[in-house]
Motif scaffolding. Structure first.
Motif, PDB file in Angstrom:
ATOM      1  N   UNK A 225       0.824  -1.199   0.000  1.00 55.71           N
ATOM      2  CA  UNK A 225       0.000   0.000   0.000  1.00 55.71           C
ATOM      3  C   UNK A 225       0.860   1.251   0.000  1.00 55.71           C
ATOM      4  N   UNK A 226       0.509   2.194  -0.860  1.00 59.08           N
ATOM      5  CA  UNK A 226       1.212   3.468  -0.879  1.00 59.08           C
ATOM      6  C   UNK A 226       1.011   4.175   0.467  1.00 59.08           C
ATOM      7  N   UNK A 227       2.062   4.830   0.953  1.00 56.91           N
ATOM      8  CA  UNK A 227       1.970   5.478   2.253  1.00 56.91           C
ATOM      9  C   UNK A 227       2.264   4.551   3.410  1.00 56.91           C
ATOM     10  N   UNK A 228       2.891   3.398   3.125  1.00 53.01           N
ATOM     11  CA  UNK A 228       3.281   2.448   4.183  1.00 53.01           C
ATOM     12  C   UNK A 228       4.783   2.190   4.103  1.00 53.01           C
ATOM     13  N   UNK A 229       5.614   3.222   4.368  1.00 51.69           N
ATOM     14  CA  UNK A 229       7.061   3.082   4.173  1.00 51.69           C
ATOM     15  C   UNK A 229       7.700   2.062   5.109  1.00 51.69           C
ATOM     16  N   UNK A 230       7.198   1.979   6.349  1.00 53.05           N
ATOM     17  CA  UNK A 230       7.768   1.017   7.295  1.00 53.05           C
ATOM     18  C   UNK A 230       7.491  -0.414   6.835  1.00 53.05           C
ATOM     19  N   UNK A 231       6.279  -0.664   6.342  1.00 48.80           N
ATOM     20  CA  UNK A 231       5.932  -1.994   5.855  1.00 48.80           C
ATOM     21  C   UNK A 231       6.759  -2.350   4.628  1.00 48.80           C
ATOM     22  N   UNK A 232       6.946  -1.409   3.707  1.00 46.52           N
ATOM     23  CA  UNK A 232       7.769  -1.659   2.516  1.00 46.52           C
ATOM     24  C   UNK A 232       9.197  -2.003   2.920  1.00 46.52           C
ATOM     25  N   UNK A 233       9.742  -1.251   3.896  1.00 44.03           N
ATOM     26  CA  UNK A 233      11.098  -1.520   4.370  1.00 44.03           C
ATOM     27  C   UNK A 233      11.174  -2.900   5.016  1.00 44.03           C
ATOM     28  N   UNK A 234      10.151  -3.274   5.770  1.00 40.48           N
ATOM     29  CA  UNK A 234      10.114  -4.581   6.424  1.00 40.48           C
ATOM     30  C   UNK A 234      10.077  -5.701   5.381  1.00 40.48           C
ATOM     31  N   UNK A 235       9.238  -5.550   4.361  1.00 37.32           N
ATOM     32  CA  UNK A 235       9.129  -6.568   3.310  1.00 37.32           C
ATOM     33  C   UNK A 235      10.460  -6.729   2.582  1.00 37.32           C
ATOM     34  N   UNK A 236      11.110  -5.616   2.254  1.00 38.15           N
ATOM     35  CA  UNK A 236      12.392  -5.699   1.554  1.00 38.15           C
ATOM     36  C   UNK A 236      13.455  -6.375   2.415  1.00 38.15           C
ATOM     37  N   UNK A 237      13.477  -6.057   3.706  1.00 37.63           N
ATOM     38  CA  UNK A 237      14.448  -6.699   4.592  1.00 37.63           C
ATOM     39  C   UNK A 237      14.156  -8.187   4.719  1.00 37.63           C
ATOM     40  N   UNK A 238      12.884  -8.550   4.798  1.00 39.34           N
ATOM     41  CA  UNK A 238      12.503  -9.966   4.845  1.00 39.34           C
ATOM     42  C   UNK A 238      13.018 -10.696   3.600  1.00 39.34           C
ATOM     43  N   UNK A 239      12.826 -10.119   2.415  1.00 38.09           N
ATOM     44  CA  UNK A 239      13.287 -10.752   1.178  1.00 38.09           C
ATOM     45  C   UNK A 239      14.799 -10.917   1.184  1.00 38.09           C
ATOM     46  N   UNK A 240      15.500  -9.909   1.685  1.00 36.71           N
ATOM     47  CA  UNK A 240      16.962  -9.979   1.735  1.00 36.71           C
ATOM     48  C   UNK A 240      17.429 -11.064   2.707  1.00 36.71           C
TER      49      UNK A 240
END
Length: 261
Positions: A225-240
């Motif tokens: 969802x747009x406007x969810x920067x913390x969630x986007x950062x969490x998802x990217x870290x999970x993938x890494x």
């Protein structure tokens, strides 16, 4: 894998969607179309299987919340609309990154990278070519090109094959049948789906041939969802941290998942 379904309050009340609200709600709402797309997702809601099914559950586990799946959408674009409307937090569903979708949602880093491909009816293609070289015909394709409605390839077809007569089909099965029976010249999708199709039904090569467009790529990511920067950062870290940050190719997916089936 079993997951709960969204209750009425989640379906009617827009979600905030960033990590703090997800933790307070104690649930991660994931949008995923109702059809199957192995090896990414397939099976029933009670026995959901595949890369995206596992990823969804593992993301919920990492957040320490329950997984809630919303599979009400019959199309990829419909699943994206669920996060645009605030009815889901993320889309995990073999989601292609397109500029049109990026206007309204955010994307994680890609976890798969596929090439575009065509499955072409041999007889109709020969008529369409009329003596021209196959490469010339493909690059200036002006025949009937079938795509799945509400998919990224409907968008790609109208942008990459501007002379083609684009026809939409509700399902991949209907589109493949149209190619087999000569109702369209070709079907347009990613090379994984074409490889999987020919792996499952080698007899199709009698009436059709495949063409991989190696200069056109389809990158697969998680929609946030747009406007969810913390969630986007969490998802990217999970993938890494889970080793999914190096995009898998169609050949790797076939060798790892489909040939075991």
């Amino acid at each position: 894998m079993a997951a709960t379904q969204p209750d009425e309050s989640l379906a009617t009340t827009p979600l905030v969607g960033d990590v703090e609200e997800i933790l307070a709600r104690k649930s991660l709402v994931v949008a995923m179309p109702g059809f199957a797309s192995p090896p990414f997702f397939g099976g029933s809601s009670d026995t959901l299987q595949g890369i995206d099914a596992d990823t969804s559950q593992q993301l919920a586990d990492a957040l320490g919340v329950k997984l809630v799946l919303d599979r009400s959408s019959p199309t990829f674009d419909g699943a994206v609309a669920l996060i645009e409307q605030g009815r889901a937090d993320i889309v995990v569903a073999k989601l292609s990154r397109t500029l049109s979708r990026a206007r309204n949602i955010s994307y994680s880093r890609p976890y798969a990278q596929l090439s575009h491909a065509l499955i072409i009816n041999r007889v109709r293609f020969a008529i369409l070519a009329n003596g021209r070289q196959p490469e010339e015909v493909v690059r200036a394709f002006d025949g009937e090109l079938g795509v799945i409605a509400g998919s990224s390839f409907e968008y790609y077809a109208r942008n990459n094959f501007t002379k083609a007569k684009v026809r939409t089909f509700l399902t991949w099965q209907e589109l493949v049948a149209a190619v087999r029976e000569g109702h369209v010249d070709a079907a347009y999708r990613d090379d994984l789906e074409i490889k999987r199709l020919l792996h499952e039904d080698p007899s199709l090569t009698i009436v059709a041939r495949s063409v991989t467009l190696t200069d056109l790529t389809d990158t697969i990511a998680i929609g946030v969802r747009r406007g969810s920067p913390h969630l986007l950062e969490f998802v990217n870290l999970f993938l890494e941290l889970s080793g999914r940050d190096k995009p898998m190719t169609a050949d790797e997916l076939v060798n790892r998942y489909l040939r075991k089936a």
